[in-house]
Design a protein around this motif. Structure first.
Motif, PDB file in Angstrom:
ATOM      1  N   SER A   3      34.140  40.009  41.999  1.00 34.99           N
ATOM      2  CA  SER A   3      34.519  39.076  41.119  1.00 34.99           C
ATOM      3  C   SER A   3      33.604  38.928  40.085  1.00 34.99           C
ATOM      4  N   ARG A  29      44.443  35.599  40.882  1.00 34.06           N
ATOM      5  CA  ARG A  29      43.238  36.221  40.767  1.00 34.06           C
ATOM      6  C   ARG A  29      42.334  35.824  39.542  1.00 34.06           C
ATOM      7  N   ASP A  71      39.034  37.358  40.341  1.00 31.79           N
ATOM      8  CA  ASP A  71      38.679  38.054  41.431  1.00 31.79           C
ATOM      9  C   ASP A  71      39.218  39.105  41.611  1.00 31.79           C
ATOM     10  N   ASN A  72      38.580  39.884  42.895  1.00 33.82           N
ATOM     11  CA  ASN A  72      39.152  41.330  43.041  1.00 33.82           C
ATOM     12  C   ASN A  72      39.269  42.341  42.157  1.00 33.82           C
TER      13      ASN A  72
END
Length: 312
Positions: free
Chosen positions: A48, A97, A115-116
């Motif tokens: 992240s 995300r 994120d991710n």
């Protein structure tokens, strides 16, 4: 509005990110300045990251609009409008995300939490803030998305007792080999993992080896700088059969590959030595039989000579 402000508005619409004041700050309106990071970001794959975007003074939330877009495709990453974040407006790939820190909006923090992180997220992002018919923006670059992979052998490795064998482990990454923090080779037994050999910050640690492998394992020292972390196992023993894992780690990233070692029995050299031993043993036995027979015949002859002719 003055001529200088009008020129700034024209530049906002036509100039590239680097033609403003530099990374992290772009002035379009004299009433507020949107700030960003001091430089490009490097982010590990799958982790992240926060894309900074903020103002030092408070803005009215009622008519506030914050728009995050990619500069290469104009993709809408996220939108804050009418006092709320608008996830329904996001491009699908960023849905779930990319998020605002909604409780920080009122304090002038318009940063985006992503994120991710994917390899495709690499690029330049624009954070544009509108307030009271004025606008300002900043740019954030994800310069590199670091990834870490290692590869080994797709097939099991066969070796005979006494032979030397190589267990393969190669780095596939945009991270330089010298930045790898640790490479650990372990034998994966049923109940316990046995430490075979470890490389810590480019230094081989022979004392890390379990006593069963000490003085029998080694890295290819000239190949480490090329990302080759393969292991040389010398003088293979019966107990060496099994699965070995090469585990590579740096920062928040880690990867591993395995190698299966199968044994074929004794090596050709061992078989030849054994055959020679058997041959030598057979020859010695034959020689002993010949000597025994000769001695027996001599003894019988001498006894007959003592008894004399005609007697038994």
């Amino acid at each position: 509005m003055s001529a200088n402000v009008a020129e700034d508005d024209d530049c906002m619409a036509t100039c590239s990110p680097t033609s403003f004041l530099g990374f992290g700050t772009s002035v379009v309106d004299l009433r507020f300045i949107v700030k960003g990071p001091s430089g490009p970001l490097v982010v590990p794959l799958g982790s992240s990251v926060v894309l900074p975007c903020y103002v030092d003074e408070l803005l009215l939330k009622e008519d506030l609009e914050v728009e995050w877009r990619r500069t290469d495709s104009d993709t809408l990453v996220h939108l804050f409008m009418y006092g709320n974040s608008r996830p329904e407006a996001q491009q699908q790939d960023y849905h779930d995300r990319a998020h605002f820190f909604t409780d920080q909006i009122k304090h002038g923090n318009f940063s985006l939490h992503l994120d991710n992180v994917k390899a495709e997220d690499k690029g330049v992002y624009r954070c544009k803030v509108y307030s009271q018919l004025k606008a300002s923006e900043t740019f954030v670059e994800i310069k590199e998305v670091e990834y870490l992979r290692v590869s080994g052998s797709d097939e099991s490795i066969s070796a005979s007792v006494g032979e030397d064998v190589t267990l393969k482990c190669s780095l596939e990454s945009n991270i330089p080999p010298e930045h790898i923090q640790q490479v650990s080779w372990r034998k994966m037994d049923e109940n316990v993992n046995i430490q075979v050999l470890r490389l810590q910050r480019n230094k081989i640690q022979p004392d890390s080896s379990d006593k069963r492998y000490r003085d029998r394992v080694e890295f290819f020292t000239d190949e480490i700088s090329k990302g080759n972390f393969s292991l040389r196992l010398n003088r293979v023993r019966h107990g060496d059969k099994g699965v070995y894992m090469c585990h590579v780690k740096t920062g928040h990233l880690s990867a591993n590959t395995t190698a299966q070692l199968e044994l074929l029995g004794f090596s050709g050299l061992h078989i030849m030595i054994l055959a020679l031993c058997i041959t030598a043993s057979g020859s010695a036995l034959l020689l002993w039989c010949l000597i025994y027979c000769r001695l027996k015949n001599d003894w019988i002859g001498k006894r007959r000579a003592k008894v004399g002719p005609g007697r038994s």
